[in-house]
Design an enzyme around this catalytic site. Structure first.
Site, PDB file in Angstrom:
ATOM      1  N   GLY A  39      10.223   2.309   3.591  1.00 46.05           N
ATOM      2  CA  GLY A  39      10.585   3.489   2.821  1.00 46.05           C
ATOM      3  C   GLY A  39       9.978   4.768   3.339  1.00 46.05           C
ATOM      4  N   CYS A 171     -12.934   9.464   7.890  1.00 41.58           N
ATOM      5  CA  CYS A 171     -11.868   8.537   8.229  1.00 41.58           C
ATOM      6  C   CYS A 171     -11.374   7.865   6.945  1.00 41.58           C
ATOM      7  CB  CYS A 171     -12.334   7.501   9.251  1.00 41.58           C
ATOM      8  SG  CYS A 171     -13.385   6.185   8.584  1.00 41.58           S
ATOM      9  N   CYS A 187       5.118  -2.376  -2.789  1.00 43.04           N
ATOM     10  CA  CYS A 187       6.426  -2.106  -3.401  1.00 43.04           C
ATOM     11  C   CYS A 187       7.040  -3.356  -4.014  1.00 43.04           C
ATOM     12  CB  CYS A 187       7.370  -1.520  -2.359  1.00 43.04           C
ATOM     13  SG  CYS A 187       6.880   0.105  -1.746  1.00 43.04           S
ATOM     14  N   CYS A 244     -20.475   5.014   6.193  1.00 43.57           N
ATOM     15  CA  CYS A 244     -19.214   4.388   6.627  1.00 43.57           C
ATOM     16  C   CYS A 244     -19.436   3.571   7.898  1.00 43.57           C
ATOM     17  CB  CYS A 244     -18.158   5.463   6.871  1.00 43.57           C
ATOM     18  SG  CYS A 244     -16.628   4.801   7.586  1.00 43.57           S
TER      19      CYS A 244
END
Length: 251
Positions: A39, A171, A187, A244
């Protein structure tokens, strides 16, 4: 120098002062990878092909399903059960035979991305798979390649971009640490409204064209949040997470 055919095809964007012939040449010379041809990847690929981005690498290991057609505008009913990457390449070649198209009908595995991403000018993450998104983030940071990421669930969309080739940047893992992630619906399990994907995918393509032209990006280091029910767009400035692991491993 642009050919006569190119000047005709791209005339409406060449006349823009932000583009011009020099900008069109930048687009024509660019190599871009689109990971995920659903999509989001459908409008992204259509607009980048139409704009004359010179070489598109189309990555998706899925086949077209009847349930895709509500939102994945690259495909038609007669494409059912065919590999998305190959169908997408055929559709885009019909739309613009002047560009180069490479179909990669497989999932974006890390070792393959590590070989391919350094050859790209830009990567677009159009997937709905959280693990693959974190993999794309790691590989692009290591290769110092810019990446534009987007997602849509229900009526809600997100868009963010990172340019790892310039100054220290946050990031995707700074924003959504892998250790904190729960299983995220996609979805097929949560549902999605088609036009929201069209809007976010168009924004993603727009940011890609701007980046290739050297124009400022509204999504660079900023999380853009879109609510289709209210047409509300909000922006959140991101900060690098000193803890991170992805950023630490790249230093």
């Amino acid at each position: 120098m642009l050919s006569r055919k190119e000047l005709q095809r791209y005339s409406r964007q060449i006349m823009l002062p932000q583009v011009g012939e020099e900008g069109q040449q930048k687009l024509s010379a660019a190599k871009v990878m689109i990971v995920g041809l659903g999509g989001l990847g459908s409008p992204v690929a259509l607009y980048l092909a139409a704009a004359g981005v010179g070489e598109l690498h189309l990555v998706d290991g899925d086949r077209v399903d009847i349930s895709n057609l509500q939102r994945q505008v690259l495909y038609k009913t007669n494409h059912r059960d065919k590999p998305k990457a190959q169908v997408a390449a055929q559709q885009l070649a019909a739309a613009n035979p002047e560009i180069r198209l490479q179909a990669h009908p497989h999932m974006a595995e890390e070792s393959w991305l590590q070989d391919m991403v350094p050859e790209m000018d830009l990567v677009l993450d159009c997937t709905d798979n959280l693990e693959i998104r974190h993999t794309i983030n790691r590989v692009c940071r290591d290769a110092e390649r810019p990446v534009i990421m987007a997602s849509v669930r229900g009526f809600s969309g997100q868009l963010v971009s990172f340019d790892f080739s310039s100054a220290p940047s946050p990031c995707y893992s700074c924003l959504f640490p892998p250790r904190d992630q729960q299983e995220v619906q996609n979805c097929s399990t949560a549902g999605v409204i088609g036009p929201a994907l069209g809007i976010i995918g168009s924004m993603q393509a727009l940011e890609a064209i701007k980046l290739l032209l050297g124009l400022p990006l509204a999504s660079l280091g900023k999380l853009q949040l879109f609510e289709a029910e209210t047409l509300e767009l909000r922006s959140l400035q991101l900060q690098r997470d000193n803890g991170c692991p992805v950023c630490a491993s790249s230093e």
